[in-house]
Design a protein around this motif. Structure first.
Motif, mmCIF file in Angstrom:
data_model
loop_
_atom_site.group_PDB
_atom_site.id
_atom_site.type_symbol
_atom_site.label_atom_id
_atom_site.label_comp_id
_atom_site.label_asym_id
_atom_site.label_seq_id
_atom_site.Cartn_x
_atom_site.Cartn_y
_atom_site.Cartn_z
ATOM 1 N N UNK A 174 97.853 41.585 -64.999
ATOM 2 C CA UNK A 174 97.063 42.763 -65.347
ATOM 3 C C UNK A 174 97.969 43.917 -65.787
ATOM 4 N N UNK A 175 99.065 44.133 -65.088
ATOM 5 C CA UNK A 175 99.992 45.203 -65.463
ATOM 6 C C UNK A 175 100.625 44.947 -66.825
ATOM 7 N N UNK A 176 100.696 43.686 -67.228
ATOM 8 C CA UNK A 176 101.234 43.342 -68.547
ATOM 9 C C UNK A 176 100.178 43.436 -69.650
ATOM 10 N N UNK A 177 98.968 43.837 -69.294
ATOM 11 C CA UNK A 177 97.941 44.070 -70.295
ATOM 12 C C UNK A 177 96.874 42.997 -70.413
ATOM 13 N N UNK A 178 96.943 41.964 -69.602
ATOM 14 C CA UNK A 178 95.927 40.911 -69.649
ATOM 15 C C UNK A 178 94.661 41.371 -68.934
ATOM 16 N N UNK A 179 93.532 40.836 -69.372
ATOM 17 C CA UNK A 179 92.292 41.001 -68.622
ATOM 18 C C UNK A 179 92.307 39.936 -67.534
ATOM 19 N N UNK A 180 91.910 40.308 -66.337
ATOM 20 C CA UNK A 180 92.005 39.377 -65.208
ATOM 21 C C UNK A 180 90.731 39.392 -64.373
ATOM 22 N N UNK A 181 90.570 38.327 -63.641
ATOM 23 C CA UNK A 181 89.583 38.258 -62.575
ATOM 24 C C UNK A 181 90.357 37.853 -61.329
ATOM 25 N N UNK A 182 90.215 38.651 -60.284
ATOM 26 C CA UNK A 182 90.921 38.376 -59.039
ATOM 27 C C UNK A 182 90.288 37.176 -58.324
ATOM 28 N N UNK A 183 90.977 36.612 -57.330
ATOM 29 C CA UNK A 183 90.462 35.431 -56.634
ATOM 30 C C UNK A 183 88.996 35.600 -56.209
ATOM 31 N N UNK A 184 88.255 34.508 -56.346
ATOM 32 C CA UNK A 184 86.834 34.534 -55.991
ATOM 33 C C UNK A 184 86.378 33.129 -55.604
#
Length: 116
Positions: free
Chosen positions: A49-59
């Motif tokens: 995420x800090x590198x600019x990717x869109x992310x979804x955290x663990x779920x």
């Protein structure tokens, strides 16, 4: 507040220096504020995420309140959709995490890839 929400909020406050400190704590086995393995799961996703990717955290994926699977994170970047499987352990890891990720990918669009 669920652990997933608590961890997501906590890690979203971290910047690079915080992640480096957390990495050192993980290597030293000193992450008492995190359940086993969770600090590493969230660190990996936050770094993307800090590198600019869109992310979804663990779920968790549930059906009728039963957990069908737990996803360690998802990263969307440069046209790629990547499911994450992470392991924070000092011993060798057998084939099970790879088989688990393979099965998760079989239930997703063919363009999704996995990373361990």
């Amino acid at each position: 507040m669920s652990d997933e929400i608590k961890y997501k909020y906590k890690i979203s406050q971290y910047q690079w220096d915080d992640l480096l400190n957390l990495w050192e704590a993980i290597k030293n086995g000193d992450t008492p504020e995190w359940s086993p393995g969770k600090a590493f799961e969230y660190l990996i996703v936050r770094a993307f995420q800090l590198e600019g990717a869109d992310v979804i955290y663990p779920f968790s994926v549930k059906m009728a309140r039963e957990e069908l699977e737990q996803i360690d994170g998802v990263v969307y970047t440069s046209g790629l959709a990547c499911l994450i499987e992470s392991k924070d352990q000092k011993t060798s890891v057998n084939i099970e995490p790879i088989a688990k990720l393979r099965n998760q990918l079989l239930r997703r669009p063919a363009t999704a890839i996995g990373m361990i």
